[in-house]
Motif scaffolding. Structure first.
Motif, PDB file in Angstrom:
ATOM      1  N   GLN A   7      20.555  17.084 -29.396  1.00 46.17           N
ATOM      2  CA  GLN A   7      21.464  17.941 -28.668  1.00 46.17           C
ATOM      3  C   GLN A   7      20.904  18.657 -27.367  1.00 46.17           C
ATOM      4  OE1 GLN A   7      24.667  19.187 -29.620  1.00 46.17           O
ATOM      5  NE2 GLN A   7      24.479  19.640 -27.770  1.00 46.17           N
ATOM      6  N   ALA A   8      19.758  18.774 -27.382  1.00 44.44           N
ATOM      7  CA  ALA A   8      18.906  19.314 -26.196  1.00 44.44           C
ATOM      8  C   ALA A   8      18.937  18.408 -24.935  1.00 44.44           C
ATOM      9  CB  ALA A   8      17.683  19.839 -26.404  1.00 44.44           C
ATOM     10  N   LEU A   9      18.589  17.151 -25.328  1.00 44.87           N
ATOM     11  CA  LEU A   9      18.698  16.052 -24.213  1.00 44.87           C
ATOM     12  C   LEU A   9      20.245  15.931 -23.757  1.00 44.87           C
ATOM     13  CD1 LEU A   9      16.366  13.500 -25.839  1.00 44.87           C
ATOM     14  CD2 LEU A   9      15.926  14.950 -23.920  1.00 44.87           C
ATOM     15  N   ILE A  10      21.229  15.718 -24.663  1.00 43.94           N
ATOM     16  CA  ILE A  10      22.620  15.666 -24.540  1.00 43.94           C
ATOM     17  C   ILE A  10      23.175  16.626 -23.460  1.00 43.94           C
ATOM     18  CG2 ILE A  10      24.962  15.586 -25.087  1.00 43.94           C
ATOM     19  CD1 ILE A  10      23.931  14.107 -27.733  1.00 43.94           C
ATOM     20  N   SER A  11      22.627  17.942 -23.743  1.00 41.23           N
ATOM     21  CA  SER A  11      23.134  19.067 -23.124  1.00 41.23           C
ATOM     22  C   SER A  11      22.366  19.139 -21.602  1.00 41.23           C
ATOM     23  CB  SER A  11      22.658  20.352 -23.723  1.00 41.23           C
ATOM     24  OG  SER A  11      23.526  20.521 -24.872  1.00 41.23           O
ATOM     25  N   LYS A  12      21.159  18.717 -21.791  1.00 42.52           N
ATOM     26  CA  LYS A  12      20.314  18.648 -20.491  1.00 42.52           C
ATOM     27  C   LYS A  12      21.083  17.736 -19.410  1.00 42.52           C
ATOM     28  CE  LYS A  12      15.714  17.453 -18.999  1.00 42.52           C
ATOM     29  NZ  LYS A  12      14.402  16.711 -19.188  1.00 42.52           N
ATOM     30  N   GLY A  13      21.798  16.823 -19.826  1.00 41.41           N
ATOM     31  CA  GLY A  13      22.256  15.640 -18.985  1.00 41.41           C
ATOM     32  C   GLY A  13      23.399  16.094 -18.434  1.00 41.41           C
ATOM     33  N   GLY A  14      24.217  17.100 -19.053  1.00 38.11           N
ATOM     34  CA  GLY A  14      25.455  17.672 -18.499  1.00 38.11           C
ATOM     35  C   GLY A  14      26.262  16.842 -18.011  1.00 38.11           C
ATOM     36  N   GLU A  15      27.043  17.292 -17.019  1.00 34.36           N
ATOM     37  CA  GLU A  15      28.279  16.412 -16.404  1.00 34.36           C
ATOM     38  C   GLU A  15      27.563  15.080 -15.790  1.00 34.36           C
ATOM     39  OE1 GLU A  15      31.435  16.808 -16.698  1.00 34.36           O
ATOM     40  OE2 GLU A  15      30.923  18.673 -18.076  1.00 34.36           O
ATOM     41  N   GLN A  16      26.381  15.231 -15.161  1.00 34.92           N
ATOM     42  CA  GLN A  16      25.741  13.851 -14.929  1.00 34.92           C
ATOM     43  C   GLN A  16      25.705  12.707 -15.887  1.00 34.92           C
ATOM     44  OE1 GLN A  16      22.118  15.228 -12.923  1.00 34.92           O
ATOM     45  NE2 GLN A  16      23.240  16.240 -11.407  1.00 34.92           N
ATOM     46  N   THR A  53      16.737   8.409 -21.668  1.00 36.03           N
ATOM     47  CA  THR A  53      17.412   9.261 -22.421  1.00 36.03           C
ATOM     48  C   THR A  53      18.129   8.970 -23.572  1.00 36.03           C
ATOM     49  OG1 THR A  53      17.245  10.841 -20.731  1.00 36.03           O
ATOM     50  CG2 THR A  53      18.235  11.653 -22.415  1.00 36.03           C
ATOM     51  N   ARG A  54      19.010   8.075 -23.426  1.00 33.12           N
ATOM     52  CA  ARG A  54      20.012   7.391 -24.305  1.00 33.12           C
ATOM     53  C   ARG A  54      19.082   6.769 -25.402  1.00 33.12           C
ATOM     54  NH1 ARG A  54      23.443   6.032 -20.198  1.00 33.12           N
ATOM     55  NH2 ARG A  54      22.900   3.934 -20.113  1.00 33.12           N
ATOM     56  N   LEU A  55      17.974   6.059 -24.910  1.00 31.42           N
ATOM     57  CA  LEU A  55      17.120   5.131 -25.839  1.00 31.42           C
ATOM     58  C   LEU A  55      16.556   6.341 -26.955  1.00 31.42           C
ATOM     59  CD1 LEU A  55      15.984   2.826 -27.040  1.00 31.42           C
ATOM     60  CD2 LEU A  55      14.348   3.068 -25.069  1.00 31.42           C
ATOM     61  N   GLU A  56      15.918   7.373 -26.213  1.00 29.65           N
ATOM     62  CA  GLU A  56      15.234   8.300 -27.007  1.00 29.65           C
ATOM     63  C   GLU A  56      16.281   9.168 -27.987  1.00 29.65           C
ATOM     64  OE1 GLU A  56      12.405  12.454 -26.654  1.00 29.65           O
ATOM     65  OE2 GLU A  56      13.564  11.649 -24.680  1.00 29.65           O
ATOM     66  N   ILE A  57      17.464   9.427 -27.671  1.00 30.92           N
ATOM     67  CA  ILE A  57      18.422   9.896 -28.362  1.00 30.92           C
ATOM     68  C   ILE A  57      18.568   9.003 -29.674  1.00 30.92           C
ATOM     69  CG2 ILE A  57      20.831  10.688 -28.821  1.00 30.92           C
ATOM     70  CD1 ILE A  57      20.511  11.745 -25.930  1.00 30.92           C
ATOM     71  N   ASN A  58      18.959   7.599 -29.160  1.00 32.18           N
ATOM     72  CA  ASN A  58      19.313   6.694 -30.437  1.00 32.18           C
ATOM     73  C   ASN A  58      17.957   6.611 -31.355  1.00 32.18           C
ATOM     74  OD1 ASN A  58      20.788   4.559 -31.320  1.00 32.18           O
ATOM     75  ND2 ASN A  58      19.339   3.201 -30.736  1.00 32.18           N
ATOM     76  N   GLN A  59      16.896   6.713 -30.772  1.00 28.54           N
ATOM     77  CA  GLN A  59      15.601   6.448 -31.831  1.00 28.54           C
ATOM     78  C   GLN A  59      15.670   7.470 -32.691  1.00 28.54           C
ATOM     79  OE1 GLN A  59      12.569   5.807 -28.888  1.00 28.54           O
ATOM     80  NE2 GLN A  59      12.668   3.655 -29.096  1.00 28.54           N
ATOM     81  N   THR A  60      15.877   8.757 -31.949  1.00 27.38           N
ATOM     82  CA  THR A  60      15.637  10.185 -32.796  1.00 27.38           C
ATOM     83  C   THR A  60      16.942  10.286 -33.974  1.00 27.38           C
ATOM     84  OG1 THR A  60      14.821  11.352 -30.658  1.00 27.38           O
ATOM     85  CG2 THR A  60      15.960  12.604 -32.574  1.00 27.38           C
ATOM     86  N   LEU A  72      27.880  12.021 -35.354  1.00 23.80           N
ATOM     87  CA  LEU A  72      28.636  12.966 -34.342  1.00 23.80           C
ATOM     88  C   LEU A  72      27.791  13.038 -33.195  1.00 23.80           C
ATOM     89  CD1 LEU A  72      30.649  15.421 -36.626  1.00 23.80           C
ATOM     90  CD2 LEU A  72      31.584  13.617 -35.355  1.00 23.80           C
ATOM     91  N   MET A  73      26.682  13.176 -33.384  1.00 29.17           N
ATOM     92  CA  MET A  73      25.718  13.455 -32.355  1.00 29.17           C
ATOM     93  C   MET A  73      25.719  12.201 -31.368  1.00 29.17           C
ATOM     94  SD  MET A  73      23.914  15.920 -31.372  1.00 29.17           S
ATOM     95  CE  MET A  73      23.206  17.095 -32.456  1.00 29.17           C
ATOM     96  N   LYS A  74      25.438  11.180 -32.174  1.00 26.52           N
ATOM     97  CA  LYS A  74      25.332   9.841 -31.307  1.00 26.52           C
ATOM     98  C   LYS A  74      26.608   9.614 -30.664  1.00 26.52           C
ATOM     99  CE  LYS A  74      23.751   5.268 -31.972  1.00 26.52           C
ATOM    100  NZ  LYS A  74      23.310   4.051 -33.086  1.00 26.52           N
ATOM    101  N   ALA A  75      27.776   9.960 -31.309  1.00 25.30           N
ATOM    102  CA  ALA A  75      29.099   9.773 -30.529  1.00 25.30           C
ATOM    103  C   ALA A  75      29.148  10.546 -29.501  1.00 25.30           C
ATOM    104  CB  ALA A  75      30.149  10.114 -31.491  1.00 25.30           C
ATOM    105  N   THR A  76      28.684  11.702 -29.364  1.00 23.62           N
ATOM    106  CA  THR A  76      28.665  12.597 -28.256  1.00 23.62           C
ATOM    107  C   THR A  76      27.540  12.084 -27.169  1.00 23.62           C
ATOM    108  OG1 THR A  76      28.784  14.577 -29.781  1.00 23.62           O
ATOM    109  CG2 THR A  76      28.129  14.760 -27.327  1.00 23.62           C
ATOM    110  N   SER A  77      26.645  11.660 -27.478  1.00 16.91           N
ATOM    111  CA  SER A  77      25.800  11.007 -26.487  1.00 16.91           C
ATOM    112  C   SER A  77      26.559   9.550 -25.617  1.00 16.91           C
ATOM    113  CB  SER A  77      24.331  10.437 -27.093  1.00 16.91           C
ATOM    114  OG  SER A  77      24.507   9.225 -27.944  1.00 16.91           O
ATOM    115  N   MET A  78      27.182   8.902 -26.503  1.00 21.25           N
ATOM    116  CA  MET A  78      27.823   7.699 -25.993  1.00 21.25           C
ATOM    117  C   MET A  78      29.264   8.003 -25.562  1.00 21.25           C
ATOM    118  SD  MET A  78      26.689   5.268 -29.065  1.00 21.25           S
ATOM    119  CE  MET A  78      27.203   3.559 -28.038  1.00 21.25           C
ATOM    120  N   PHE A  79      29.949   9.149 -25.460  1.00 19.42           N
ATOM    121  CA  PHE A  79      31.124   9.472 -25.176  1.00 19.42           C
ATOM    122  C   PHE A  79      31.559   9.007 -23.924  1.00 19.42           C
ATOM    123  CE2 PHE A  79      34.634  12.361 -24.252  1.00 19.42           C
ATOM    124  CZ  PHE A  79      35.744  12.184 -25.190  1.00 19.42           C
ATOM    125  N   LYS A  80      30.764   9.134 -22.892  1.00 20.32           N
ATOM    126  CA  LYS A  80      31.047   8.684 -21.367  1.00 20.32           C
ATOM    127  C   LYS A  80      30.648   7.316 -21.297  1.00 20.32           C
ATOM    128  CE  LYS A  80      30.584  13.307 -19.697  1.00 20.32           C
ATOM    129  NZ  LYS A  80      29.893  14.108 -18.428  1.00 20.32           N
TER     130      LYS A  80
END
Length: 534
Positions: free
Chosen positions: A312-321, A327-334, A354-362
């Motif tokens: 969640q912190a990594l996704i939020s840190k990415g923001g609109e950018q 980062t996606r790799l770290e989230i996926n592994q986590t 749901l968290m993984k879906a959020t990271s891949m939404f864009k």
């Protein structure tokens, strides 16, 4: 001199030469029974089969393995070590982080390498003298009898008043375990009036916090931190008080100082991550959660919430950018680790997807959509309630992923189950302004409070009727169901009348999906045993 030939030793170190050297020292002292282990896991298995008088445990046993601190945690929690046993942390490392981390878990002694036979014997002799003096107290602790601890302390002080200082902390802990709060408060204040003592400050702060006296608890911790600025546990207590008072940013600052002093505590890093995330300090949150995940790999306090928090912190840190590849790799592994290691926990499976879906939404909306579908299917088939925090997180994720209706359904369920908790209702209010959800619990909560007042006034029939009305409005509410069952059982005979038994059984069955992590779960279990004998 200690009769070493009657004592058993366990040496735990990853270097065979060191194990051999210490074994030779002990043999020269007359020790006959010396076992060795080269990993913490092996040491735990051996302690599960045999009680050792002494454990000499190296702190660092190699990367990717349990360390001495983690082994001591396991030994204490699983009660594989007696209070009469002596645990000595041995290490060649002298960094502040390592030393404070080791001392926080209070081994009987800390021994720096290298050492010789004479130095070892001198240290062990002093430890044994102290343990022998306190033997009746330690035996009462092993039996889990705080009243006996108080009696043993009184006997020792009567034997020789000079031993009174040795008993202070044992007496305080016993009073705490006996819930003698007023006596404990007076006792601790008496100790502090005589001499500032860090553990007494911490105990008084914790007691005041437990009793809801936040202002007074904060004052205690402020004084303590000025006197003992190197003790991380005092910062932990202060942060807890500040969170309760709504000062989350200051709490994060205080906890940062604790982590600076002693960074090797999984739960402290997790708490810091949670605070930073709530404060939208995503850089600090990701750093703290990353440490919690790494340190938790071999810890008793490993928690999938740290993995989810990191994601969640990594996704939020990415923001609109958006997220970069790394980062996606770290989230996926986590998140993959959560899914793999918690296959039977449907709630975690839902949240990880749901968290993984959020990271891949864009980056990959099609795959994200499939993950959401999988999560919602699992959510519909769940047999257990989500915790309040988890349910609110799921609702928020569904909303962000465009599934407003599903998110609303989750919020409604949270209100029905946990609607008596104002903090939970505040969380719901942050996600919806729907009056049907926000107002649904008010009538039930009011009836429940009236029922509690009637119960305390011994008006059982009135209390039961109020709880029944409240439960009719919120049939899944855990607190109301427990209150009704407890009121029905109050003063009842061992054999319940059929109608009472059926009403109790029905009430408990309504909430048998509550997570075992819920603080009310032990109460639920006790009531279930009384009613159903299981």
């Amino acid at each position: 001199m200690l009769a070493y030939h009657q004592k058993s030793f366990l040496i735990v170190d990853d270097f065979s030469d060191f194990r051999s050297s210490v074994r030779s020292m002990l043999r020269e002292l007359g020790v006959k029974e010396v076992d060795t282990a080269d990993t913490g896991e092996q040491a735990l298995r051996m302690c599960g089969q045999k009680r050792y008088d002494f454990i000499l445990h190296d702190y660092h046993l190699g990367d990717g393995k349990k360390n001495g601190q983690q082994v001591l945690e396991d030994l204490m929690i699983d009660k594989l070590i007696s209070h009469e046993s002596i645990f000595v942390m041995v290490t060649a490392e002298t960094s502040q982080a390592m030393v404070l981390s080791a001392l926080e878990h209070e081994p009987d002694a800390y021994l720096s390498k290298p050492f010789n036979r004479s130095g070892l014997a001198q240290r062990l002799d002093k430890l044994v003298q102290r343990k022998n003096l306190l033997k009746p107290i330690l035996q009462a602790l092993d039996r889990g009898k705080p009243a006996e601890v108080l009696s043993a302390c009184a006997a020792l002080c009567q034997q020789d008043p000079r031993y009174a200082p040795l008993c202070l902390r044992y007496r305080a802990d016993a009073l705490r375990d006996l819930n003698q709060h007023e006596t404990l408060e007076k006792f601790l204040k008496g100790i502090l009036a005589d001499r500032p003592t860090p553990w007494a400050h911490a105990a008084l702060g914790a007691l005041l916090f437990k009793r809801g006296q936040m202002k007074e608890a904060q004052a205690v911790y402020e004084v303590a931190l000025k006197a003992f600025p190197m003790l991380p546990a005092l910062y932990d207590g202060m942060a807890e008080v500040l969170v309760a008072r709504g000062e989350t940013k200051r709490a994060q600052s205080v906890l940062n100082e604790a982590v600076r002093l002693s960074p090797l505590a999984v739960r402290r890093q997790t708490m810091l991550g949670k605070l930073a995330l709530a404060n939208e300090d995503f850089e600090s949150a990701s750093r703290a959660y990353r440490q919690a995940v790494a340190q938790g790999q071999h810890s008793r306090f490993k928690n999938p919430e740290s993995n989810l928090g990191l994601a969640q912190a990594l996704i939020s840190k990415g923001g609109e950018q958006g997220l970069d590849t790394r980062t996606r790799l770290e989230i996926n592994q986590t998140l993959s680790e959560v899914a793999k290691q918690n296959e039977g926990d449907q709630g975690l499976q839902v949240r990880a997807r749901l968290m993984k879906a959020t990271s891949m939404f864009k980056s990959d909306p099609e795959t994200a959509g499939k993950l959401v579908e999988q999560a919602m299917a699992r959510l519909d088939g769940m047999e257990q309630f989500l915790s309040a925090d988890a349910a609110l997180a799921v609702a928020a994720q569904l909303q962000k992923l465009g599934h407003e209706e599903a998110g609303t359904a989750v919020l409604k369920s949270v209100g029905e189950i946990y609607g008596d908790d104002p903090v939970v209702m505040q969380g719901i209010a942050r996600l919806t302004d729907d009056p049907a959800i926000l107002g649904a619990s008010k009538a039930a909560v009011d009836l429940n409070l009236q029922g509690v007042r009637s119960y305390k006034a011994a008006n059982l029939a009135e209390a039961q009727e109020l709880f029944r009305k409240a439960l009719a409005l919120q049939p899944k509410n855990i607190s109301i169901a427990l209150n009704l069952v407890q009121s029905l059982l109050h003063g009842a005979s061992a054999i319940l009348p059929p109608a009472v038994f059926e009403e109790c059984r029905s009430g408990l069955n309504m909430i048998d999906k509550m997570p075992d992590t819920d603080p009310r779960y032990p109460r639920y279990e006790k009531l279930r045993i009384k009613v159903l004998g299981e």
